[in-house]
Design an enzyme around this catalytic site. Structure first.
Site, short mmCIF file in Angstrom:
data_model
loop_
_atom_site.label_atom_id
_atom_site.label_comp_id
_atom_site.label_asym_id
_atom_site.label_seq_id
_atom_site.Cartn_x
_atom_site.Cartn_y
_atom_site.Cartn_z
N ARG A 254 48.64 50.31 57.53
CA ARG A 254 47.54 49.73 57.99
C ARG A 254 46.22 50.66 58.29
O ARG A 254 45.69 50.78 59.23
CB ARG A 254 47.30 48.66 59.11
CG ARG A 254 48.31 47.69 58.73
CD ARG A 254 47.58 46.55 58.02
NE ARG A 254 48.40 45.56 57.49
CZ ARG A 254 49.26 45.78 56.32
NH1 ARG A 254 49.57 46.70 55.69
NH2 ARG A 254 50.34 44.64 56.31
N SER B 112 46.18 39.49 62.08
CA SER B 112 47.47 40.17 63.05
C SER B 112 46.52 40.91 63.97
O SER B 112 45.76 41.88 63.63
CB SER B 112 48.37 41.04 62.15
OG SER B 112 49.12 40.15 61.34
N GLU C 279 45.75 46.25 65.86
CA GLU C 279 45.45 46.58 64.41
C GLU C 279 44.03 46.04 64.06
O GLU C 279 43.27 46.72 63.45
CB GLU C 279 46.59 45.65 63.66
CG GLU C 279 46.08 45.41 62.11
CD GLU C 279 47.27 44.97 61.29
OE1 GLU C 279 48.42 44.92 61.65
OE2 GLU C 279 46.89 44.23 60.23
C1 LIG Z 1 43.66 34.28 58.83
C2 LIG Z 1 43.64 36.00 58.50
C3 LIG Z 1 44.84 36.31 57.56
C4 LIG Z 1 45.03 38.10 57.45
N1 LIG Z 1 46.02 38.28 56.77
C5 LIG Z 1 46.09 39.53 56.43
C6 LIG Z 1 47.16 40.09 55.75
O1 LIG Z 1 48.07 39.07 55.37
N2 LIG Z 1 47.46 41.42 55.64
C7 LIG Z 1 46.55 42.15 55.96
O2 LIG Z 1 46.58 43.56 55.76
N3 LIG Z 1 45.33 41.77 56.72
C8 LIG Z 1 45.29 40.50 56.86
N4 LIG Z 1 44.30 40.17 57.58
C9 LIG Z 1 43.07 41.32 58.14
C10 LIG Z 1 41.89 41.33 57.30
O3 LIG Z 1 41.81 40.40 56.35
C11 LIG Z 1 42.26 42.62 56.41
O4 LIG Z 1 42.27 43.89 57.30
C12 LIG Z 1 40.95 42.96 55.49
O5 LIG Z 1 41.14 44.13 54.61
C13 LIG Z 1 39.76 43.43 56.23
O6 LIG Z 1 38.58 43.31 55.50
P1 LIG Z 1 37.16 42.88 55.75
O7 LIG Z 1 36.27 43.20 54.50
O8 LIG Z 1 37.16 41.78 56.63
O9 LIG Z 1 36.86 44.23 56.81
P2 LIG Z 1 36.24 44.13 58.40
O10 LIG Z 1 37.08 43.12 59.17
O11 LIG Z 1 34.56 43.79 58.25
O12 LIG Z 1 36.43 45.59 58.79
C14 LIG Z 1 37.65 46.21 59.02
C15 LIG Z 1 37.47 47.74 58.82
O13 LIG Z 1 37.32 47.90 57.44
C16 LIG Z 1 35.98 48.81 57.55
N5 LIG Z 1 35.37 48.58 56.61
C17 LIG Z 1 34.87 47.43 55.88
N6 LIG Z 1 34.09 47.54 54.73
C18 LIG Z 1 34.19 48.91 54.53
C19 LIG Z 1 33.61 49.53 53.57
N7 LIG Z 1 33.05 49.27 52.53
N8 LIG Z 1 33.71 50.92 53.60
C20 LIG Z 1 34.50 51.61 54.69
N9 LIG Z 1 35.15 50.86 55.55
C21 LIG Z 1 34.90 49.43 55.43
C22 LIG Z 1 35.27 48.44 58.94
O14 LIG Z 1 34.49 49.58 59.33
C23 LIG Z 1 36.78 48.50 59.88
O15 LIG Z 1 37.14 49.58 60.39
C24 LIG Z 1 44.06 38.82 58.04
C25 LIG Z 1 42.92 38.16 58.53
C26 LIG Z 1 42.67 36.89 58.96
C27 LIG Z 1 41.59 36.52 59.59
#
Ligand SMILES: Cc1cc2nc3c(=O)[nH]c(=O)nc-3n(C[C@H](O)[C@H](O)[C@H](O)COP(=O)(O)OP(=O)(O)OC[C@H]3O[C@@H](n4cnc5c(N)ncnc54)[C@H](O)[C@@H]3O)c2cc1C
Length: 301
Positions: free
Chosen positions: A175, A224, A294
């Site tokens: 992560r 998580s 996380e």
């Molecule tokens: C119901 C649910 C289930 C989930 N299941 C999983 C799972 O199975 N496995 C898992 O790993 N995660 C899971 N997650 C967590 C999440 O979906 C992941 O971490 C996902 O990759 C975050 O992407 P996001 O676009 O929403 O980023 P955000 O939540 O908007 O941001 C997360 C981080 O990424 C950075 N970021 C976002 N976009 C960019 C970009 N373009 N460039 C640089 N940095 C950026 C942000 O600054 C921040 O630090 C889950 C979340 C939920 C709500």
């Protein structure tokens, strides 16, 4: 109290190419639906526009995806919050590789790969983030992580330099990747493995069924909450510490999966963070494990 840092008057916005708005409530842009305002929210039209803006802008910068791993604190975020949109939402199949813009939802990437008969990206079907967030977080599940499939990613650095970095150069760990917090991913290239589209579709359906049964995927949550300590499951430690269902204000530890926090509708970011810290204290007292967040907590309390 939900307040904004608000140092930029609405009529004095920087003139970057793309959409620029001042004092924008970020709650609707996150899964938790809590938090304060972005001082400036910027949706660049393309990579050149973004690079140009970063060369001019002197304050802090934070990229966000769809906020599925973010807890925006109630005091909001100072500086420029960058949210990529349509100009970063393309997908191209190139032989056995897939090139995707950073704003592409992970589920769409999985589906495009499936239609093209490329296996290995099924795990993305149920991850509710974007490609940018997935690379940043090295998102993964069901035994596969982003770093297992990523070939290279293109980023715009804080000074406006555009660089394409190989998988090795990104320094992936659980992560985690080594990019600075203010570097903005704009594109990523993934490796697929040829397979029958039907077989890939069946595997994705199985993964989705397993996820629906195990996780509160229809709640206002951030996924998580804590990283799994080496050799342990965070949810088991939380359960054993008696925290399943624990509440604080409008926030609750999910009854279904106790490494998920839930906003019941009227939680503040402070409620969620306080509940998370209470869970950490109780787990430490019960088992001696120091849980690490996380979920990314950003902005001012
Ligand atoms: C119901 C649910 C289930 C989930 N299941 C999983 C799972 O199975 N496995 C898992 O790993 N995660 C899971 N997650 C967590 C999440 O979906 C992941 O971490 C996902 O990759 C975050 O992407 P996001 O676009 O929403 O980023 P955000 O939540 O908007 O941001 C997360 C981080 O990424 C950075 N970021 C976002 N976009 C960019 C970009 N373009 N460039 C640089 N940095 C950026 C942000 O600054 C921040 O630090 C889950 C979340 C939920 C709500």
């Amino acid at each position: 109290m939900i307040r904004a840092p608000a140092t930029v008057p609405k009529n004095d916005l920087p003139s970057f190419a793309g959409r620029v708005s001042a004092r924008v409530a970020l709650a609707p842009y996150t899964w938790f639906r809590v938090g304060g305002e972005a001082e400036i929210l910027y949706a660049p039209q393309d990579t050149d526009a973004l690079a140009g803006a970063l060369r001019i802008w002197a304050g802090p910068v934070l990229p966000i995806g769809v906020g599925s791993n973010l807890l925006v604190r109630d005091g909001g975020i100072e500086g420029l919050v960058v949210r990529l949109g349509r100009g970063f939402a393309g997908i191209a199949i190139e032989g056995e590789t897939i090139r995707a813009g950073a704003a592409v939802p992970d589920a769409k990437l999985a589906q495009a790969a499936q239609r093209a008969g490329l296996a290995g990206l099924e795990f993305y079907r149920g991850v509710p983030g974007t490609v940018g967030g997935a690379v940043r977080m090295n998102a993964g599940c069901h035994g596969t992580e982003t770093c297992d499939r990523l070939i290279e990613a293109t980023v715009v650095l804080r000074d406006g330099t555009v660089q394409t970095l190989s998988n090795d150069a990104l320094g992936f760990a659980y992560r985690h990747c080594d990019l600075p917090e203010d570097a903005i991913l704009v594109e990523a290239v993934f490796r697929g493995t040829p397979d029958k589209p039907d077989a890939i579709a069946n595997r994705m359906a199985d993964l989705m069924t397993a996820r629906e049964e195990a996780q509160p995927v229809r709640e206002k949550t951030g996924g998580s909450t804590f990283r799994n300590p080496p050799g342990e499951s965070a949810w088991k430690l939380i359960d054993n510490a008696g925290c399943r269902g624990l509440r604080f204000g409008g926030a609750q530890v999910s009854e279904k999966h106790c490494n998920f926090l839930i906003n019941h509708g009227d939680a503040t970011a402070a409620d969620l963070e306080t509940l998370g810290e209470t869970v950490r204290e109780r787990v430490m007292a019960a088992s001696g494990h120091d849980l690490h967040w996380e979920i990314r907590r950003v902005g001012q309390a």
